[in-house]
Design a protein around this motif. Sequence first.
Motif, PDB file in Angstrom:
ATOM      1  N   VAL A 155       3.497   3.570  -8.418  1.00  0.00           N
ATOM      2  CA  VAL A 155       4.582   4.918  -7.615  1.00  0.00           C
ATOM      3  C   VAL A 155       4.349   5.674  -9.456  1.00  0.00           C
ATOM      4  O   VAL A 155       5.221   5.135 -10.111  1.00  0.00           O
ATOM      5  N   THR A 156       3.842   6.896  -9.203  1.00  0.00           N
ATOM      6  CA  THR A 156       4.126   8.026 -10.498  1.00  0.00           C
ATOM      7  C   THR A 156       4.713   8.807  -9.827  1.00  0.00           C
ATOM      8  O   THR A 156       3.840   9.756  -9.115  1.00  0.00           O
ATOM      9  N   SER A 189       0.903  -1.276  -0.087  1.00  0.00           N
ATOM     10  CA  SER A 189      -0.448   0.290  -0.041  1.00  0.00           C
ATOM     11  C   SER A 189       0.539   1.753   0.222  1.00  0.00           C
ATOM     12  O   SER A 189       2.348   1.363   0.410  1.00  0.00           O
ATOM     13  N   LEU A 239       6.797   9.470  -0.430  1.00  0.00           N
ATOM     14  CA  LEU A 239       5.372   8.517  -0.604  1.00  0.00           C
ATOM     15  C   LEU A 239       6.219   7.556   0.597  1.00  0.00           C
ATOM     16  O   LEU A 239       7.608   7.831   0.571  1.00  0.00           O
ATOM     17  N   THR A 285       2.225  -2.252  -6.036  1.00  0.00           N
ATOM     18  CA  THR A 285       1.433  -0.882  -6.073  1.00  0.00           C
ATOM     19  C   THR A 285       2.503   0.144  -7.264  1.00  0.00           C
ATOM     20  O   THR A 285       3.509   0.409  -6.778  1.00  0.00           O
ATOM     21  N   GLY A 298       1.546   3.677  -2.052  1.00  0.00           N
ATOM     22  CA  GLY A 298       1.433   4.180  -3.924  1.00  0.00           C
ATOM     23  C   GLY A 298       1.078   5.127  -4.650  1.00  0.00           C
ATOM     24  O   GLY A 298       0.049   5.365  -3.480  1.00  0.00           O
ATOM     25  N   GLY A 299       1.308   6.088  -5.632  1.00  0.00           N
ATOM     26  CA  GLY A 299       0.221   6.428  -5.682  1.00  0.00           C
ATOM     27  C   GLY A 299       1.095   8.515  -6.419  1.00  0.00           C
ATOM     28  O   GLY A 299       2.235   7.653  -7.026  1.00  0.00           O
ATOM     29  N   LEU A 300       0.039   9.301  -6.934  1.00  0.00           N
ATOM     30  CA  LEU A 300       1.200  10.006  -7.879  1.00  0.00           C
ATOM     31  C   LEU A 300       1.572  11.473  -7.114  1.00  0.00           C
ATOM     32  O   LEU A 300       1.034  11.651  -5.435  1.00  0.00           O
TER      33      LEU A 300
END
Length: 122
Positions: free
Chosen positions: A118-119, A7, A18, A116, A9-11
């Motif tokens: 990651v961006t 858990s 992060l 997950t 991850g994201g932009l």
Amino acid sequence: QVQLVESGGGLVQAGGSLRLSCAASGRIISIKTMGWYCQVPGKLRELVATITRDGDANYTDAVKGRFTISRDNAKNTVYLQMNSLVSEDTAVYYCVAEGVVKTRDGYGLDYWGKGTLVTVSS
């Protein structure tokens, strides 16, 4: 069976941070090494960082000084604090219980999470 769930991850914008988490569940007795790998389309999965049960950490050169791996043995959880992110860090990050895993049902080998994303936007 041993399951790993990532858990966090994201932009995020370049320069941001992060924190990824990965919890291992199942009839686990001990996991010697846990770690993180990353993969981008068309390339092989690559090492990011690993950490032993005793806390010995290993990092790929590209993340040294920016990422920190840690773990909570009691919770069978590993973390990856990612700072000063750059666009080249964009990838799917996979958690691994690497090598031999001792469980109440015997021994297993190399358990992976589903990843997950990651961006990092520039």
